[in-house]
Each structure stands twice: as C-alpha cells, then as structure tokens.
Design an enzyme around this catalytic site. Structure first.
Site, PDB file in Angstrom:
ATOM      1  N   HIS A  86      27.019  41.167  40.206  1.00 30.42           N
ATOM      2  CA  HIS A  86      27.895  40.384  41.087  1.00 30.42           C
ATOM      3  C   HIS A  86      27.142  40.058  42.358  1.00 30.42           C
ATOM      4  O   HIS A  86      26.530  40.923  42.984  1.00 30.42           O
ATOM      5  CB  HIS A  86      29.161  41.150  41.449  1.00 30.42           C
ATOM      6  CG  HIS A  86      30.023  40.397  42.419  1.00 30.42           C
ATOM      7  ND1 HIS A  86      30.868  39.374  42.033  1.00 30.42           N
ATOM      8  CD2 HIS A  86      30.132  40.481  43.775  1.00 30.42           C
ATOM      9  CE1 HIS A  86      31.477  38.883  43.104  1.00 30.42           C
ATOM     10  NE2 HIS A  86      31.053  39.528  44.167  1.00 30.42           N
ATOM     11  N   ASP A 165      45.382  41.696  43.164  1.00 31.48           N
ATOM     12  CA  ASP A 165      44.297  41.287  44.047  1.00 31.48           C
ATOM     13  C   ASP A 165      44.290  39.772  44.244  1.00 31.48           C
ATOM     14  O   ASP A 165      44.028  39.287  45.346  1.00 31.48           O
ATOM     15  CB  ASP A 165      42.949  41.731  43.476  1.00 31.48           C
ATOM     16  CG  ASP A 165      41.793  41.172  44.290  1.00 31.48           C
ATOM     17  OD1 ASP A 165      41.622  41.633  45.440  1.00 31.48           O
ATOM     18  OD2 ASP A 165      41.100  40.260  43.807  1.00 31.48           O
ATOM     19  N   ARG A 172      45.129  36.993  52.397  1.00 32.12           N
ATOM     20  CA  ARG A 172      44.059  37.284  53.352  1.00 32.12           C
ATOM     21  C   ARG A 172      43.429  36.008  53.870  1.00 32.12           C
ATOM     22  O   ARG A 172      43.034  35.913  55.038  1.00 32.12           O
ATOM     23  CB  ARG A 172      42.997  38.166  52.694  1.00 32.12           C
ATOM     24  CG  ARG A 172      43.446  39.608  52.463  1.00 32.12           C
ATOM     25  CD  ARG A 172      42.497  40.340  51.543  1.00 32.12           C
ATOM     26  NE  ARG A 172      41.123  40.226  52.014  1.00 32.12           N
ATOM     27  CZ  ARG A 172      40.070  40.163  51.210  1.00 32.12           C
ATOM     28  NH1 ARG A 172      40.220  40.177  49.901  1.00 32.12           N
ATOM     29  NH2 ARG A 172      38.865  40.075  51.715  1.00 32.12           N
ATOM     30  N   SER A 187      38.563  44.150  46.382  1.00 25.99           N
ATOM     31  CA  SER A 187      38.793  42.899  45.669  1.00 25.99           C
ATOM     32  C   SER A 187      37.693  42.661  44.629  1.00 25.99           C
ATOM     33  O   SER A 187      37.967  42.375  43.459  1.00 25.99           O
ATOM     34  CB  SER A 187      38.836  41.730  46.663  1.00 25.99           C
ATOM     35  OG  SER A 187      38.980  40.501  45.993  1.00 25.99           O
ATOM     36  N   LYS A 191      38.105  43.688  40.091  1.00 31.27           N
ATOM     37  CA  LYS A 191      37.891  42.735  39.001  1.00 31.27           C
ATOM     38  C   LYS A 191      36.715  43.144  38.125  1.00 31.27           C
ATOM     39  O   LYS A 191      36.756  42.999  36.902  1.00 31.27           O
ATOM     40  CB  LYS A 191      37.681  41.332  39.582  1.00 31.27           C
ATOM     41  CG  LYS A 191      38.928  40.756  40.247  1.00 31.27           C
ATOM     42  CD  LYS A 191      38.769  39.300  40.592  1.00 31.27           C
ATOM     43  CE  LYS A 191      37.907  39.093  41.822  1.00 31.27           C
ATOM     44  NZ  LYS A 191      38.577  39.467  43.075  1.00 31.27           N
TER      45      LYS A 191
END
Length: 428
Positions: A86, A165, A172, A187, A191
């Site tokens: 990620h 989320d 947010r 967050s 995932k």
C-alpha cells in the site's frame, strides 16, 4: 440485550482525554455502520480523536471494529503465499502497475484492492481504466481464481469491506479531521487486513507531493500502521520513500501505464525501476519466497504476468492507449541546471489538465497529464523543453502553464547538486 452505552457519553469521554473501553469502541463503530449513531455524533467523536488521539490498545480495537463492520476475504485456500503493498500516494506513483505482476511472477499472490485519485495524487484504478476493456470490478470468486492462476489482481474494493470506515472517511473529508494519524492508520489498515493478505509492505511517501510532507509525522504514521498490522497477525513493514520529485517522467493516467509497461519490458526510468525492485524484495521476504525479482523483470516473466492480468480483467494489452487531443510545451526561461521539480506543483498541474478529479465521481481524462523532459540534476538550455502538457481541452493549458513552469528551479550549471534519496528509511 439492552445497550449500556450512548454516543454522547462516549464523545464526552474522548473529549476529556479518557481512553475508550473495548466495549465503547465496538458499540460506536457497529451502531455507526448501522446508521444508529448519527453522522454529526461520529464527526464530533472524530474531532475528539483528532485532538486527543488513540493509544495502541484503542487503535487496534478501533481498527478491528472497522473490519468487523463488514466482510473479510478468506484467501487461506490459495496455494501461493499472499502479500500486498500500500502506498500513501504521490505524484507519478505508478509503482503498483509493474510491482504486482513482478511479485506474482516470483510466486506470490498479490491481492491489490486499489482506489481512485482525488486532488493532486493519482489513482491506480484511473490509470488502469485507460486500458481499453479493462474493468476493476470482480466477484469474490473471480478475484480468488485470478490470484490462484496468475498471482496478481488489481481491483476495486467491495463496499462490503470495512463499510464503517467508508462512511467515516466521507465525514472526515468535510470536518477537518483527515490529518489525524490514528484515523488515517486505522482507515488504511482496516481495508488491508479485511482483504485477507498474510503480509503487507507499506510505502509511506514523504515530501512536497506526499500526503505527509513532514518526515517525523510520516514516520509516526508508518510506525502506527506497522503496529496495527503486527497486532492483527499480518507481517508488516514500512519504507519511507521520497516524494519531493515525481516518480518517473510521466504524470497522468495512460502516460503512466505506458511508462509502467516500459519498466516491465526491461527499460523505463531508473527511479521507478529501483523502487519497484526494492518493494518487490521486501514483499517476497515477508512472503517467505526466495526469488530474484530482478531476474523476473529482466527475463520478461513479469511482463507476461502483466499481460495475463490485463486480459483476465477484460483488457487488451496490445490496444493503443488514449492520447490527449492537444499538447503544449513549457520551455526553460534560462540556461542552467535543474535543481528541483516540485512534485506537488506538477501534480496539481496534471490535475488541472484533466488527469484528476475535483470531487468523487467526476470523470477523468485518460490522455491528460504531464510529461517531464528534465528532472533534477539535468542541464538545460534557455528555450529547451522542461515539460509537455497534455489535455483534451486547450482551455485547460491556461490553468496549468504558470504553475508547471514555477515547479522547476534552475540554478547555475556549476551549482552543487545532490540527487534526493529515494529510500529514506525502513520501519518494522
């Protein structure tokens, strides 16, 4: 069983700096996902978290509650070990495109659930959708089958993964709490853990074009996410990587796909190739696979895995990529040495040209973007190209021209120059 909690008391507890209990966290996230905790109440709690933080126990529980609000993929039946990557996002950050097939070619399964771009940072799905026919939407069965057969998938996340989320992120974004490190970390990690991967490498960008411009805060984010992954039983490491200059020469959608294919065919920009290989080595190490990613890249095995991935998702790897209808070159105002090419400025210029979107759901221009002609360290003559703007609408050039020109800093040819480091640090 009658609820023993209420939203107002939980908000007040965090507002006053108290640690939330596991029961308070579970009740809040579960009821928010079901619509029983109002948006304005969750927004108030997010602000309390922004101001007072979450300790490690709270953060792990908060992340788990986000995961438990939806489904979790089960990839335990695969014959390949699973590992994912990620990135926190950057300009020209096309690394997922060559990295996923490369690691797949080395024997791992890479379940890449990716997103779309917003603002100056590009989205992996937007880039891949510039390939004619390619689709990011797969059923769970097709997703798992492709992982088993090819080893790599890049797809859109199901709405059933960490739905709490998704709702909180939207709040947010409009309540000034995006920059909360605990909320960012939970967050991302909710995932990634929900997708079922056994190992995860985090590429945390640092610099002008990154979400985290400050190195200390980027390190804090990396350490927080590694802690969450470790406590959840996912082997997790993070690399801090530089994002003051765009990765490669291409910034956009189709132009970044083309540059990624160049890397997969053994060429491409040196920084894109280097970061791809470093991340691949880290992923394979966590997956327990003894393989040489450099050999897989140079032999063409990674390129063949790429072609198989594109075809499996309906795309044509041989089809011409979209091209912008218009282009305009930005010229150097003086001779000298390029000492900076500001990633944020170049990213915003590409966005203004149509490569990005202002709001979720807006369309993007697949052919729009920026092609750099010079990078930091290069010599340039007055009147020589610095970059080329690409757009489907000529009127967009006026919005991007000045910003793009200002993004380049040119010093005397004799000026001392040290190339910025690409790999800054490692957190595990």
């Amino acid at each position: 069983m009658t609820d023993v909690f209420d939203a107002v008391s939980i908000i007040a507890a965090k507002r006053d700096g108290n640690a939330l209990t596991d029961g308070q966290i579970d009740w809040t996230i579960s009821n928010f996902a079901q619509g029983k905790v109002a948006d304005e109440q969750m927004a108030a709690l997010a602000m309390a978290v922004f101001l007072n933080g979450l300790d490690r126990r709270e953060l792990v529980r908060w992340t788990q509650a986000m995961i438990d609000s939806g489904e979790r993929l089960d990839l335990s039946g695969l014959s390949r070990p699973t590992v994912d990557k990620h990135s926190t996002g950057g300009v020209g950050d096309k690394i997922t495109l060559p990295l996923t097939p490369l690691v797949a070619a080395c024997g791992a399964a890479v379940p890449q659930l990716s997103g779309r771009g917003l603002g100056h940072t590009g989205g992996t799905l937007d880039k891949l959708e510039s390939i004619p026919g390619w689709s990011p939407f797969l059923s769970p069965e097709a997703f798992t089958a492709q992982l088993e057969q090819i080893g790599g998938v890049v797809a859109a996340a199901s709405s059933d993964l960490a739905p709490a989320d998704r709702r909180l992120y939207a709040l947010r974004d409009v309540t000034g709490t995006v920059e909360s490190i605990p909320l960012i970390a939970s967050s991302i990690m909710s995932k990634k853990i929900a997708e079922g991967t056994g190992a995860l490498v985090l590429d945390v960008k640092v610099g002008s074009g990154a979400f985290m411009r400050d190195a200390a805060r980027a390190r804090e984010l990396a350490e927080t996410m590694v802690a969450i992954g470790t406590d959840a039983g996912v082997r997790t490491t993070a690399l801090l990587t530089g994002m003051d200059t765009p990765l490669g020469f291409a910034v956009g959608n189709a132009v970044e796909v083309a540059e990624s294919v160049d890397v997969l065919r053994g060429g491409g920009p040196s920084d894109v190739r280097e970061l791809t290989l470093v991340l691949a080595e880290e992923m394979l190490r966590l997956a327990g696979i003894d393989a040489d990613p450099r050999a897989a890249l140079d032999s063409g095995a990674a390129y063949e895995a790429w072609r198989a991935m594109v075809r499996a998702q309906g795309g044509d790897p041989d089809a011409p990529l979209p091209k912008a209808a218009h282009q305009e070159t930005v010229l150097a105002p003086r001779s000298g040495r390029v000492v900076a090419a500001d990633a944020r400025g170049i990213g915003v210029a590409a966005w203004r040209l149509g490569a990005g979107r202002e709001r979720q759901g807006d369309p993007v221009s697949f052919g729009a973007g920026v092609l750099l002609a010079k990078r930091p360290g290069d010599l340039v003559e007055a009147g020589e190209p610095l970059a080329t703007m690409l757009a489907d609408d000529k009127g967009r050039f006026d919005r991007a021209r000045g910003l793009l020109a200002e993004s380049f800093a040119i010093a005397d040819p004799s000026a001392e120059f040290s190339a910025p480091a690409l790999i800054l640090d490692r957190v595990d």
